[in-house]
Each structure stands twice: as structure tokens, then as C-alpha cells.
Design a protein around this motif. Structure first.
Motif, PDB file in Angstrom:
ATOM      1  N   SER A 208       0.771  -1.244   0.081  1.00 27.44           N
ATOM      2  CA  SER A 208      -0.108  -0.012   0.060  1.00 27.44           C
ATOM      3  C   SER A 208       0.979   1.382   0.131  1.00 27.44           C
ATOM      4  N   LEU A 209       0.735   2.091  -1.011  1.00 20.83           N
ATOM      5  CA  LEU A 209       1.501   3.333  -0.939  1.00 20.83           C
ATOM      6  C   LEU A 209       0.605   4.455  -0.458  1.00 20.83           C
ATOM      7  N   ARG A 210       1.438   5.475   0.158  1.00 19.96           N
ATOM      8  CA  ARG A 210       1.007   6.603   0.658  1.00 19.96           C
ATOM      9  C   ARG A 210       2.113   7.602   0.729  1.00 19.96           C
ATOM     10  N   GLN A 211       1.537   8.871   0.167  1.00 22.93           N
ATOM     11  CA  GLN A 211       2.483  10.089   0.175  1.00 22.93           C
ATOM     12  C   GLN A 211       2.996  10.310   1.520  1.00 22.93           C
ATOM     13  N   GLU A 212       4.229  10.635   1.647  1.00 22.96           N
ATOM     14  CA  GLU A 212       5.076  10.537   2.855  1.00 22.96           C
ATOM     15  C   GLU A 212       5.761  11.900   3.084  1.00 22.96           C
ATOM     16  N   GLY A 213       5.502  12.766   4.059  1.00 21.63           N
ATOM     17  CA  GLY A 213       6.080  13.897   4.616  1.00 21.63           C
ATOM     18  C   GLY A 213       5.273  14.808   4.377  1.00 21.63           C
ATOM     19  N   ARG A 214       5.678  16.113   5.170  1.00 22.44           N
ATOM     20  CA  ARG A 214       5.093  17.350   5.124  1.00 22.44           C
ATOM     21  C   ARG A 214       6.096  18.471   5.295  1.00 22.44           C
ATOM     22  N   LEU A 215       5.714  19.579   5.213  1.00 21.12           N
ATOM     23  CA  LEU A 215       6.770  20.758   5.197  1.00 21.12           C
ATOM     24  C   LEU A 215       7.780  20.679   6.414  1.00 21.12           C
ATOM     25  N   GLY A 216       8.986  20.549   5.944  1.00 23.36           N
ATOM     26  CA  GLY A 216      10.150  20.489   6.603  1.00 23.36           C
ATOM     27  C   GLY A 216      10.766  19.069   6.162  1.00 23.36           C
ATOM     28  N   TYR A 217      10.344  18.021   6.696  1.00 20.49           N
ATOM     29  CA  TYR A 217      10.847  16.526   6.210  1.00 20.49           C
ATOM     30  C   TYR A 217      10.711  16.008   4.788  1.00 20.49           C
ATOM     31  N   GLU A 218       9.568  16.759   4.204  1.00 17.66           N
ATOM     32  CA  GLU A 218       9.374  16.392   2.876  1.00 17.66           C
ATOM     33  C   GLU A 218      10.308  17.184   1.899  1.00 17.66           C
ATOM     34  N   GLU A 219      10.802  18.212   2.294  1.00 19.18           N
ATOM     35  CA  GLU A 219      11.912  19.047   1.507  1.00 19.18           C
ATOM     36  C   GLU A 219      13.089  18.635   1.729  1.00 19.18           C
ATOM     37  N   TYR A 220      13.490  17.973   2.950  1.00 20.20           N
ATOM     38  CA  TYR A 220      14.509  17.717   3.380  1.00 20.20           C
ATOM     39  C   TYR A 220      15.059  16.297   2.611  1.00 20.20           C
ATOM     40  N   ALA A 221      13.940  15.301   2.874  1.00 21.01           N
ATOM     41  CA  ALA A 221      14.038  14.193   2.031  1.00 21.01           C
ATOM     42  C   ALA A 221      14.523  14.194   0.688  1.00 21.01           C
ATOM     43  N   ALA A 222      13.468  15.353  -0.139  1.00 22.53           N
ATOM     44  CA  ALA A 222      13.904  15.656  -1.194  1.00 22.53           C
ATOM     45  C   ALA A 222      15.157  15.867  -1.786  1.00 22.53           C
ATOM     46  N   MET A 223      15.708  16.466  -1.091  1.00 21.42           N
ATOM     47  CA  MET A 223      17.228  17.017  -1.350  1.00 21.42           C
ATOM     48  C   MET A 223      18.078  15.597  -1.453  1.00 21.42           C
ATOM     49  N   GLY A 224      17.933  14.670  -0.547  1.00 23.97           N
ATOM     50  CA  GLY A 224      18.584  13.283  -0.849  1.00 23.97           C
ATOM     51  C   GLY A 224      18.427  12.659  -2.264  1.00 23.97           C
TER      52      GLY A 224
END
Length: 479
Positions: A208-224
Motif C-alpha cells: 500500500s502506497l501513501r504520500q509521505e512527508g509534510r513541510l520540513g521533512y518532505e523538502e529535506y528528504a527531497a534533497m537526498g
């Protein structure tokens, strides 16, 4: 030396209108190099006290690493690790080496053992790192500690991608083994064509897939993900955004309603601090800007707001405030200690959204990172509040309770790694430093016959293309 002094004097003359005053050449070199013109927050060699703090933090990893697997525990004495806690260990290793807490031999031994694990570890459905692993035997675990696969976390993977890239940048002798570990993974389900990040969980034996992350950690993970050539466009965008106001301070807040998808959106210190310490709130590909300049200005503004509103709480209410997520020694064991969450300021909530107002902390890791990044009278006050919150034989505690002043004596890799990261930031500035060296991944990603597939970017980076052309040109000239 004469040339260096002449250069400094020239810069001083050019920047004198900015208020830089140099009384002597030698003192001018020091004050100029450490000034806010070049660096965000603190910069310079560690004090004796800070060196002791770093040794205490490294003690955690000495106590909690396992020779059998090369892993370190995410919580003191508890044999489990996540991808985020593996990133903690990598951050701690880099800091320990560069702060002279360990020698090259020990660094090589520990990092090699960890990379050996990453190149051999079992993957969830053979595709991605499982959420949890046993640090003693390397097997996949579920939330109850049973040997069972349960899914992956895009946010945790994003943090690990950042630190694998940092290690690859700073220690190129390991880049091949890091690249090979990453190429084992299949990214088809973790990032979509719009650049959103997804967590995966098993439900009735189906993924089961679910969008993960909100303002802060989502942008941080995106950097990786961005650091490895992906296009996490949706994840790194701050939209949808709304503004809330606390003590007259506007704060960015994720506008998505948690009641729609059950994803909480607390405003926390740590993801914004990571973006400052590791990236200086710059674009991932930025290798030229000064630490006093931030090329991702919107993220810098968001981070500044999160810091300032906590300082304002102290100004208005005299409540020491340094809030982020933390663990506890008792139920519910993990909380989001927020600036704002679920419609309320200073809300402390669990994963289920239940509130725990008596469990909020002055967080050690939040205070350390705020002190190194902002270096204000308020952060010096915060350090007085938390600087004795450690066991010299075990590491730093999670923090001090806001309501009572008592210690929360849980000890984690997250807090101790963040202490080390923050202290290393003081010494060297931002930790993510792109380079132009050709790596194993450049060759694999650019070559259609060697490309790993698995939804890796079709074309890795412009750097890879330019590098391949340069190598071809050099080869022709030799012929």
C-alpha cells in the motif's frame, strides 16, 4: 603569508562599507574569516567544553555499534536500526573523524563494515530497504521486533541518501561501494513522475502506497533524492502553503489537511536545522555560495521563522523552547513536540494525533542545532538549560521537560548524531559540498548499457554528460 595578508587587506578595504573593522592584520584575518559575511551562525575551532561535548556524543556510538553487522542502534541498548539511524551513524562517523575523536584506521574499519552491510542487506520484496533492521544479525524487523518485512520510508531513505552522498563527496575512496549499494534499490514505487515521495506498507500482504512527508521533512528528504539525480519536484515544492501567526510572527505551515490522508504536519525544528547544517539552505547543486548566502531563500525563511517564534515564546512567556520530535523512556515512546500542529500552537502529539501537553521537552538536539546555526543571546540561554543533560558513559539525553525541569533520560542516535553534526558545522561550515569528480555512478548512469534501470534517472546529471565528453576527448588526444 604576505600574499594572504595582502588579500585580506584588499577584501577589508572593499567591504569596509559593510562595517568590517580590522584593528590589526592578524586579528583582522581571524575576525574577518569568522564574520557573518562568510558564515551563518558560529564558525571556528571547538572550545575545550565543546570538545568534551563531542566526546560524550561519540560515546553513544562506541557503546551501540555491532561488529557483526557494522550497524549502530537507533536507541541506546535496543538492537534495531532504521535508514535514518544509519544516516545518524554516518554523520557521527564523519564528525568523529574530522573532530579527531577517532583515527583513520578506526574510521575506515567502521565505515567499511557498514558499507559491507548495505551491499548485502536483505531488501523489502527485493526492492528497497525495510523500515527496521536487527543490528545484531542484520535481518528485517517489524514494529514488534519480529523477523518480518513491513515496508519502506521515503523520508528515512532520503536522509540516508544525503549522508551517503556526503561520505562519497568527502571520502572518494569509498564512492564505488556506496554507488553499488544504492544501485541495488528499485525506486519505481518510492518516487512518481510528478516527483512525490511515497512510503510503502504491507496491507493484507499487498503493498500500500501513501504520500509521505509534510513541510520540513518532505523538502529535506527531497534533497537526498535530488543529490542522486532524481527530480523530486513535487516533494521539494513548499506548495500547498498557508501562513499562521504566533506572537505576531508569520510561520509557513503545510496547508494539506491531515484528516484527509492521516499524514500529520507538525512544524518541527530538526528538519530545518538539518537543511541548514548540511546544505546551508542552498540548492543541492550549489558549490559556490558563501555560508552567509542561501540560494534556497524560501527554505531559509521558513527555518528562520521556526527559530524566531521559539525565541519569541521565551520573550513573551519566559518559557525556554527548543522543540522537535523526541523519544521517551515510557509510553507513548515517541512524540512530535511542535511549534504548531493540528490547529494549535505548541502542541505535543503522538503518531495518532493524541496530545500530551506534559511531555514537551527543551530538546538537546534542537538546542544544539539552533545554537550553532543562529548564535544569539537566546541560544546561549538554551545551552545553559541543556548543557548538563548527559551521562558521560552513555551519551546525551533527549532533553529537559518544559513543565517540570526534569530530565528525559532516553538516549538516541538521533540526538547524539545531531550534537556531532552541529559541532562539526561550527568547525567546517556546511557539510554537503558538491564536487566535480567522476564517480562509479556517473559512468553507470550515463551509459545506456550499464544503467541500473529500476527507475533511476535516465540521464544522471549534466556533470556526467560533460565528464563523459571530456574523457572521450582526452582519449582521442592520446590516440
Amino acid at each position: 603569508m604576505l600574499a594572504r595578508k595582502a588579500l585580506v587587506l584588499l577584501l577589508v578595504l572593499k567591504l569596509s562599507a559593510c562595517g568590517v573593522v580590522v584593528r590589526t592584520i592578524d586579528s583582522g584575518i581571524t575576525s574577518f574569516a569568522h564574520s557573518g559575511l562568510f558564515h551563518q551562525g558560529q564558525h571556528g575551532e571547538l572550545t575545550e567544553k565543546e570538545q568534551v561535548w563531542a566526546k560524550i556524543a561519540w560515546t553513544y556510538f562506541k557503546n551501540n555499534s555491532h561488529v557483526e553487522t557494522g550497524l549502530a542502534n537507533s536507541i541506546d541498548g535496543y538492537p534495531s536500526a532504521t535508514m535514518s539511524s544509519i544516516a545518524d551513524y554516518l554523520a557521527a562517523l564523519v564528525a568523529a573523524r574530522q573532530l579527531a575523536l577517532i583515527d583513520k584506521k578506526e574510521f575506515d574499519h567502521r565505515l567499511s563494515a557498514l558499507l559491507h552491510f548495505l551491499n548485502r542487506m536483505p531488501l523489502f520484496r527485493g526492492r528497497l530497504p525495510n523500515k527496521i533492521y536487527d543490528t545484531k544479525n542484520g535481518k528485517m524487523l517489524d514494529y514488534e521486533g519480529k523477523n518480518q518485512e513491513i515496508g519502506w520510508s521515503a523520508i528515512d531513505i532520503g536522509r540516508l541518501l544525503i549522508w551517503l552522498r556526503i561520505v562519497s563527496q568527502q571520502y572518494p575512496e569509498f564512492h564505488e561501494y556506496i554507488d553499488k549499494a544504492i544501485f541495488r534499490w528499485n525506486f519505481c514505487d518510492v518516487i512518481d513522475q510528478e516527483g512525490s515521495l511515497y512510503t510503502g506498507s504491507l496491507v493484507n500482504n499487498q503493498i500500500s502506497l501513501r504520500q509521505e512527508g509534510r513541510l520540513g521533512y518532505e523538502e529535506y528528504a527531497a534533497m537526498g533524492f535530488r543529490a542522486w539525480g532524481f527530480e523530486p519536484t513535487k516533494a521539494e515544492s513548499l506548495d500547498p502553503l498557508e501562513v499562521i501567526t504566533i506572537y505576531g510572527q508569520d510561520i509557513y505551515h503545510d496547508a494539506r489537511d491531515h484528516r484527509d490522508d492521516k499524514v500529520l504536519s507538525p512544524i518541527l525544528t530538526l528538519p530545518f536545522s538539518y537543511m541548514g547544517i548540511e546544505f546551508n539552505w542552498d540548492r543541492v547543486d550549489d558549490d559556490r555560495s558563501l555560508n552567509s548566502r542561501h540560494t534556497n531563500s524560501l527554505l531559509y525563511q521558513a527555518a528562520k521563522q521556526v527559530y524566531q517564534v521559539q525565541e519569541l515564546r521565551y520573550v513573551h512567556e519566559k518559557i525556554y523552547t527548543a522543540r522537535t520530535e523526541h523519544i521517551l523512556d515510557s509510553a507513548p515512546y515517541f512524540l512530535y513536540d511542535s511549534v504548531f500542529a493540528n490547529g494549535y500552537a505548541w502542541n505535543t502529539i503522538s503518531d495518532t494525533g493524541k496530545t500530551y501537553p506534559g511531555k514537551s521537552l527543551v530538546s538537546v538536539k534542537a538546542a544544539f542545532s539552533m545554537h550553532m546555526l543562529w548564535d544569539t543571546d537566546y541560544t546561549y540561554k538554551l545551552m545553559l538549560v541543556i548543557e548538563e543533560l548527559y551521562d558521560a558513559k552513555r551519551g546525551w539525553y533527549e532533553g529537559r521537560y518544559e513543565s517540570t525541569g526534569g530530565y528525559e533520560e532516553a538516549i538516541s542516535s538521533s540526538t547524539n548524531a545531531t550534537v556531532l553534526e552541529a559541532l562539526l558545522y561550527k568547525k567546517v561550515g556546511k557539510l554537503f559540498r558538491p564536487n566535480r569528480e567522476v564517480t562509479h555512478s556517473d559512468i553507470r548512469m550515463e551509459n545506456v548499457f550499464k544503467h541500473p534501470g529500476k527507475c533511476f534517472p535516465a540521464l544522471y546529471r549534466k556533470k556526467a554528460q560533460l565528464t563523459a565528453k571530456r574523457l572521450k576527448s582526452k582519449g582521442n588526444s592520446l590516440n
